[in-house]
Design a protein around this motif. Structure first.
Motif, PDB file in Angstrom:
ATOM      1  N   GLU A   1      47.547  41.000 -84.188  1.00  0.00           N
ATOM      2  CA  GLU A   1      46.646  39.976 -84.706  1.00  0.00           C
ATOM      3  C   GLU A   1      45.590  39.692 -83.642  1.00  0.00           C
ATOM      4  O   GLU A   1      45.924  39.327 -82.516  1.00  0.00           O
TER       5      GLU A   1
ATOM      6  N   ASP B   1      41.808  39.098 -87.905  1.00  0.00           N
ATOM      7  CA  ASP B   1      42.214  40.339 -88.575  1.00  0.00           C
ATOM      8  C   ASP B   1      43.535  40.829 -87.987  1.00  0.00           C
ATOM      9  O   ASP B   1      43.853  40.582 -86.817  1.00  0.00           O
TER      10      ASP B   1
ATOM     11  N   THR C   1      32.444  40.878 -83.873  1.00  0.00           N
ATOM     12  CA  THR C   1      33.291  42.038 -84.160  1.00  0.00           C
ATOM     13  C   THR C   1      33.516  42.816 -82.867  1.00  0.00           C
ATOM     14  O   THR C   1      32.713  42.777 -81.933  1.00  0.00           O
TER      15      THR C   1
ATOM     16  N   LYS D   1      36.680  45.154 -86.118  1.00  0.00           N
ATOM     17  CA  LYS D   1      37.490  44.038 -86.634  1.00  0.00           C
ATOM     18  C   LYS D   1      37.026  42.722 -86.018  1.00  0.00           C
ATOM     19  O   LYS D   1      36.299  42.689 -85.038  1.00  0.00           O
ATOM     20  N   SER D   2      37.488  41.619 -86.607  1.00  0.00           N
ATOM     21  CA  SER D   2      37.093  40.266 -86.188  1.00  0.00           C
ATOM     22  C   SER D   2      38.332  39.438 -85.850  1.00  0.00           C
ATOM     23  O   SER D   2      39.460  39.827 -86.174  1.00  0.00           O
TER      24      SER D   2
ATOM     25  N   VAL E   1      45.872  44.406 -87.647  1.00  0.00           N
ATOM     26  CA  VAL E   1      45.932  45.865 -87.795  1.00  0.00           C
ATOM     27  C   VAL E   1      47.349  46.308 -87.475  1.00  0.00           C
ATOM     28  O   VAL E   1      48.086  45.610 -86.785  1.00  0.00           O
TER      29      VAL E   1
END
Length: 160
Positions: free
Chosen positions: A155, A145, A94, A141-142, A147
């Motif tokens: 991405e 993911d 993450t 986030k990973s 946003v």
């Protein structure tokens, strides 16, 4: 030279040399190891510039030349006192402070940024502050993911 002119010049010079302090962020002063070293170097540079200005014979010119390095020295000394060195991220699962993130924007552009402290941030060099809107959205986030930032999707491609 009249006394009135001397006083006026002194008042003008004083107002030129009393620079307001640089604003200090209300956020915690998180830094990387490199950020701490950069703060130390910037403090040293400001101190050296101030010392050089002190060797100027003309008092008014000395005040003018010393004002900026003195203000910078106060700022960097304060930032060093409050610096909290953050360890490198323990993993790349993450996004965290200190991570380097590569993402693709909705328009196809691929960008890579390291998430660093406020004084270290320089987007042109690929470093954004952890309090920036993009970094705040990316934290936690990973890979894979997506946003949304100002109506555009990001991405996450890689985390290092």
């Amino acid at each position: 030279m009249s006394v009135a002119f001397t006083k006026e010049e002194s008042a003008e010079t004083a107002s030129e040399t009393l620079l307001p302090d640089r604003p200090i962020s209300a956020h915690p002063n998180l830094v990387t190891e490199a950020g701490l070293k950069a703060l130390e170097a910037q403090l040293h540079e400001a101190q050296a510039a101030y010392e050089a200005a002190q060797r100027i014979e003309d008092v008014n010119e000395r005040r003018r030349e010393a004002a900026l390095p003195l203000r910078d020295a106060r700022y960097f000394a304060s930032r060093l006192r409050t610096a909290q060195v953050m360890p490198a991220p323990a993993n790349t699962d993450t996004i965290a402070f200190g991570s380097t993130v590569t993402f693709r924007r909705g328009d196809g552009r691929v960008q890579t940024y390291a998430i660093v402290g406020e004084d270290e941030a320089d987007p042109r060099r690929g470093m954004i502050s952890y309090v920036s809107p993009v970094a705040r959205l990316l934290m936690g986030k990973s890979v894979g993911d997506v946003v949304e930032v100002t109506g555009q999707e990001l991405e996450i491609l890689t985390i290092a």
